[in-house]
Motif scaffolding. Structure first.
Motif, short mmCIF file in Angstrom:
data_model
loop_
_atom_site.label_atom_id
_atom_site.label_comp_id
_atom_site.label_asym_id
_atom_site.label_seq_id
_atom_site.Cartn_x
_atom_site.Cartn_y
_atom_site.Cartn_z
N ILE A 9 44.70 37.72 50.17
CA ILE A 9 43.53 37.94 51.24
C ILE A 9 42.89 39.05 51.21
O ILE A 9 43.17 39.98 50.67
N PRO A 10 41.66 38.93 51.77
CA PRO A 10 40.93 40.28 51.91
C PRO A 10 41.50 41.54 52.50
O PRO A 10 42.44 40.94 53.85
N THR A 11 41.22 42.56 52.42
CA THR A 11 42.19 43.64 53.15
C THR A 11 41.43 43.68 54.87
O THR A 11 42.18 44.26 55.52
N ASP A 12 40.30 43.36 55.10
CA ASP A 12 39.61 43.03 56.23
C ASP A 12 39.72 41.69 56.72
O ASP A 12 39.40 40.76 56.08
N PRO A 13 40.60 41.74 57.80
CA PRO A 13 40.80 40.23 58.21
C PRO A 13 39.70 39.22 58.61
O PRO A 13 39.81 38.25 58.62
N ARG A 14 38.66 39.94 58.86
CA ARG A 14 37.21 39.16 59.39
C ARG A 14 36.32 38.98 58.37
O ARG A 14 35.46 38.25 58.24
N TRP A 15 36.62 39.60 57.14
CA TRP A 15 35.90 39.59 55.88
C TRP A 15 35.89 38.05 55.03
O TRP A 15 36.98 37.54 55.02
N ALA A 22 34.14 33.18 45.89
CA ALA A 22 35.49 32.50 45.89
C ALA A 22 35.82 31.90 44.80
O ALA A 22 37.11 31.67 44.41
N ASP A 23 34.92 31.20 44.23
CA ASP A 23 35.06 30.13 42.99
C ASP A 23 35.52 31.34 41.81
O ASP A 23 36.26 30.96 40.92
N ARG A 24 34.83 32.45 41.89
CA ARG A 24 35.20 33.31 40.75
C ARG A 24 36.53 33.78 40.77
O ARG A 24 37.36 34.00 39.67
N ALA A 25 37.08 34.22 42.19
CA ALA A 25 38.14 34.55 42.46
C ALA A 25 39.47 33.54 42.08
O ALA A 25 40.28 33.91 41.49
N HIS A 146 35.44 42.23 47.41
CA HIS A 146 36.14 42.95 48.56
C HIS A 146 37.77 43.29 47.99
O HIS A 146 38.21 42.47 47.42
N PRO A 147 38.15 44.44 48.42
CA PRO A 147 39.54 44.43 47.99
C PRO A 147 40.35 43.47 48.59
O PRO A 147 40.07 43.00 49.61
#
Length: 155
Positions: A9-15, A22-25, A146-147
């Motif tokens: 999950i992103p470190t920022d809950p709303r990001w 998303a496909d790359r990750a 995003h981290p």
């Protein structure tokens, strides 16, 4: 039978990422999850949520601590809170803890195993591996833009 889930999950809950990121990750995470012993690929889910959703460690969660007074936060209180928000998620993560009445945030509570909140999640179901290392998390964060952090769950 229980399932093991490795969520990123992103470190920022709303990001939230765009679809290409998303496909790359997801592609990278799939490569990091080897086939299981039966030669079957691990199932992967990519989810965008309309609100911030809990991503907890399931059966691994044994204790939640208050960041203000250090007391244990009632698992019943926490479970009731998650259940009350159900499929709707959270508009705000702000809460008043029952132990000392302090105002804090759900993502600031001290979980004995990593838990989080997110409006985007990539989940690997029953991966044939343990946790991702820091380098793998960095690579996933770069792919996503995003981290990220990981949550290991048993449900």
């Amino acid at each position: 039978m229980s399932d093991n889930v490795l969520s990123v999950i992103p470190t920022d809950p709303r990001w939230q990422p765009d679809e290409a990121a998303a496909d790359r990750a997801a592609t990278l995470l799939t490569r990091l999850a080897p086939e299981d012993d039966a030669g079957l690929d691990t199932e992967i889910d990519v989810e965008w949520y309309d609100a911030v959703m809990p991503v907890d460690c399931g059966e691994y969660l044994e204790r939640i601590g208050c960041p203000r007074c250090g007391a244990a936060v009632s698992s019943v209180w926490y479970g009731d809170l998650l259940e009350a928000h159900g499929d709707d998620g959270f508009v705000s993560l702000d809460v008043e803890v029952p132990c000392c009445g302090a105002a804090t945030s759900l993502d600031a509570l001290e979980y004995d195993r990593p838990c989080g909140f997110a409006s985007f999640e990539i989940a690997l179901w029953n991966p044939d591996r343990e946790a991702l290392d820091d380098g793998e998390l960095d690579d996933l964060g770069k792919a996503l833009g995003h981290p990220v952090r990981q949550i290991l769950a048993r449900i």
